[in-house]
Design a protein around this motif. Structure first.
Motif, PDB file in Angstrom:
ATOM      1  N   HIS A 161       7.251  -6.324  10.102  1.00  0.00           N
ATOM      2  CA  HIS A 161       7.112  -4.856  10.089  1.00  0.00           C
ATOM      3  C   HIS A 161       7.285  -4.336   8.659  1.00  0.00           C
ATOM      4  N   ARG A 162       8.316  -4.842   7.975  1.00  0.00           N
ATOM      5  CA  ARG A 162       8.522  -4.420   6.584  1.00  0.00           C
ATOM      6  C   ARG A 162       7.397  -4.920   5.680  1.00  0.00           C
ATOM      7  N   LYS A 163       6.943  -6.146   5.939  1.00  0.00           N
ATOM      8  CA  LYS A 163       5.874  -6.721   5.127  1.00  0.00           C
ATOM      9  C   LYS A 163       4.611  -5.856   5.212  1.00  0.00           C
ATOM     10  N   LEU A 164       4.326  -5.364   6.404  1.00  0.00           N
ATOM     11  CA  LEU A 164       3.122  -4.536   6.562  1.00  0.00           C
ATOM     12  C   LEU A 164       3.180  -3.305   5.675  1.00  0.00           C
ATOM     13  N   PHE A 165       4.359  -2.689   5.594  1.00  0.00           N
ATOM     14  CA  PHE A 165       4.474  -1.502   4.738  1.00  0.00           C
ATOM     15  C   PHE A 165       4.169  -1.855   3.289  1.00  0.00           C
ATOM     16  N   THR A 166       4.666  -3.022   2.865  1.00  0.00           N
ATOM     17  CA  THR A 166       4.362  -3.463   1.499  1.00  0.00           C
ATOM     18  C   THR A 166       2.857  -3.601   1.303  1.00  0.00           C
ATOM     19  N   LEU A 167       2.180  -4.177   2.293  1.00  0.00           N
ATOM     20  CA  LEU A 167       0.727  -4.354   2.177  1.00  0.00           C
ATOM     21  C   LEU A 167       0.002  -3.006   2.149  1.00  0.00           C
ATOM     22  N   LEU A 168       0.491  -2.075   2.969  1.00  0.00           N
ATOM     23  CA  LEU A 168      -0.146  -0.750   3.008  1.00  0.00           C
ATOM     24  C   LEU A 168      -0.010  -0.043   1.658  1.00  0.00           C
ATOM     25  N   LEU A 169       1.115  -0.309   0.992  1.00  0.00           N
ATOM     26  CA  LEU A 169       1.402   0.412  -0.254  1.00  0.00           C
ATOM     27  C   LEU A 169       0.856  -0.311  -1.483  1.00  0.00           C
ATOM     28  N   GLY A 179      -6.541   4.298   8.231  1.00  0.00           N
ATOM     29  CA  GLY A 179      -6.146   2.916   8.494  1.00  0.00           C
ATOM     30  C   GLY A 179      -4.641   2.736   8.393  1.00  0.00           C
ATOM     31  N   ALA A 180      -4.041   3.425   7.426  1.00  0.00           N
ATOM     32  CA  ALA A 180      -2.591   3.291   7.228  1.00  0.00           C
ATOM     33  C   ALA A 180      -1.817   3.885   8.414  1.00  0.00           C
TER      34      ALA A 180
ATOM     35  N   SER B 172      -8.323  16.949   1.477  1.00  0.00           N
ATOM     36  CA  SER B 172      -7.430  17.535   0.483  1.00  0.00           C
ATOM     37  C   SER B 172      -6.082  16.806   0.391  1.00  0.00           C
ATOM     38  N   TRP B 173      -5.856  15.843   1.304  1.00  0.00           N
ATOM     39  CA  TRP B 173      -4.576  15.110   1.286  1.00  0.00           C
ATOM     40  C   TRP B 173      -4.403  14.370  -0.041  1.00  0.00           C
ATOM     41  N   SER B 174      -3.301  14.668  -0.728  1.00  0.00           N
ATOM     42  CA  SER B 174      -3.172  14.129  -2.083  1.00  0.00           C
ATOM     43  C   SER B 174      -1.897  13.304  -2.252  1.00  0.00           C
ATOM     44  N   HIS B 175      -1.281  12.914  -1.134  1.00  0.00           N
ATOM     45  CA  HIS B 175       0.014  12.239  -1.257  1.00  0.00           C
ATOM     46  C   HIS B 175      -0.061  10.759  -0.918  1.00  0.00           C
ATOM     47  N   GLY B 176      -1.308  10.272  -0.846  1.00  0.00           N
ATOM     48  CA  GLY B 176      -1.504   8.835  -0.722  1.00  0.00           C
ATOM     49  C   GLY B 176      -0.984   8.251   0.577  1.00  0.00           C
ATOM     50  N   VAL B 177      -0.948   6.935   0.573  1.00  0.00           N
ATOM     51  CA  VAL B 177      -0.581   6.206   1.780  1.00  0.00           C
ATOM     52  C   VAL B 177       0.921   6.331   2.051  1.00  0.00           C
TER      53      VAL B 177
END
Lengths: 208, 208
Positions: A161-169, A179-180, B172-177
């Motif tokens: 779960h934590r790893k996915l956040f890293t990938l998203l970011l 997708g995020a 207009s979303w500007s705060h990224g993932v």
């Protein structure tokens, strides 16, 4: 010799086992729906959920009837109260499978899962199937020792779960905000599902 | 004349009311922590959660003791079983307040909330405070009629939850993932919190 009263208690645990098998089946189908963008599979999870809810209602009614008519005490009272709690948890686990199926349905015919996250989400789905099966085994064999195993599986789920956040970011993320959002929610559902399996096994370990 | 038995039943409902007040306080603080990026407030929510959990443990022990010693039947049995369920729900609501506080803490000294979503999230926070207060009133006055009001509040919460997704997906979303993940999770926590308040009120309406 087992009395009618003890048979009723055994029946409760039996019914919980049945409910767990249905939840396991819902999660397995939800995983397939998600990974294969399979709309029919998604629909099956969504339309079958009422059967899990009905089982819970029947089970709760039986548990309350036992409380009213048999006035269990001590260990048997703890068992009946634990059954009421576990049935609520299992119903919630079924709901989480439905939530996953609904995201698959929402994105169909596209896949809700970007190719580069497929491996991670596949593993999360597998852990979800595993923990619910183990929770079912813990229940029907009244084996509290599975609790620690399920806790370890849950640790692995949390780490994915934590790893996915890293990938998203990561800068390489190319699936935008939509997708995020999907992945954030799916990952949260898997993570909660495993938490619930831990709580089922903990109750078995403490109260069965 | 109230018997000792009825006093114990009243005491259960009284304790649930106390638990609800603590959850309401946790949610109110979590909202402040989030909206004002107030780290001390966030810490208070996080470190006080064990007091909600302890109340739940005491309450459950008392409910189980009543089941064992008083063998309630009919409406009184339904009440005691409902209390066990409501205490679990309230504990979960406290956890959701903690989750919100943790996101506020994670982003501190920044705010986890983009300025353009502040109004929507403020309203969601206000609804969360409202529904838990109403659930508490429903409990202590054993007034099932609040259920429909809370359902309407929950409908409004759901509509704000959907609205947020629209805003996240706007060009207009500007705060990224990262911003989108935070808002997705916060919104989900508020939405679940209100669902739980509905379930508390439904139990009061059905079983009290």
């Amino acid at each position: 010799m087992r009395t009618a009263y003890h048979e009723r208690l055994d029946g409760l645990v039996e019914q919980l086992g049945q409910m767990t098998r249905r939840v396991a089946s819902a999660m397995s189908r939800a995983n397939n729906a998600l990974l294969d963008a399979d709309i029919e599979m998604a629909e099956k999870v969504i339309t079958s959920d009422h059967r899990i809810d009905e089982l819970r209602e029947a089970l709760d009614a039986e548990a309350i009837s036992i409380l009213a008519l048999e006035s269990p005490v001590a260990g048997e009272l703890r068992l009946v109260v634990a059954v009421l709690r576990i049935s609520a948890t299992l119903e919630r686990m079924g709901d989480l499978a439905v939530h996953i199926a609904k995201i698959a349905r929402l994105r169909y015919p596209e896949s809700a899962i970007p190719a580069e996250l497929r491996g991670t989400l596949l593993e999360m789905g597998q852990i979800a199937e595993l923990v619910v099966q183990k929770a079912g085994s813990a229940l029907v064999s009244r084996d509290g020792s599975l609790f620690e195993q399920i806790e370890k599986d849950d640790d692995r789920m949390d780490s994915l779960h934590r790893k996915l956040f890293t990938l998203l970011l990561d800068d390489s993320w190319s699936h935008g905000v939509e997708g995020a959002i999907d992945v954030t929610l799916i990952s949260r559902y898997y993570e909660r599902f495993a938490d619930h399996a831990v709580s089922v096994a903990r109750r078995v370990s403490n109260d069965f």
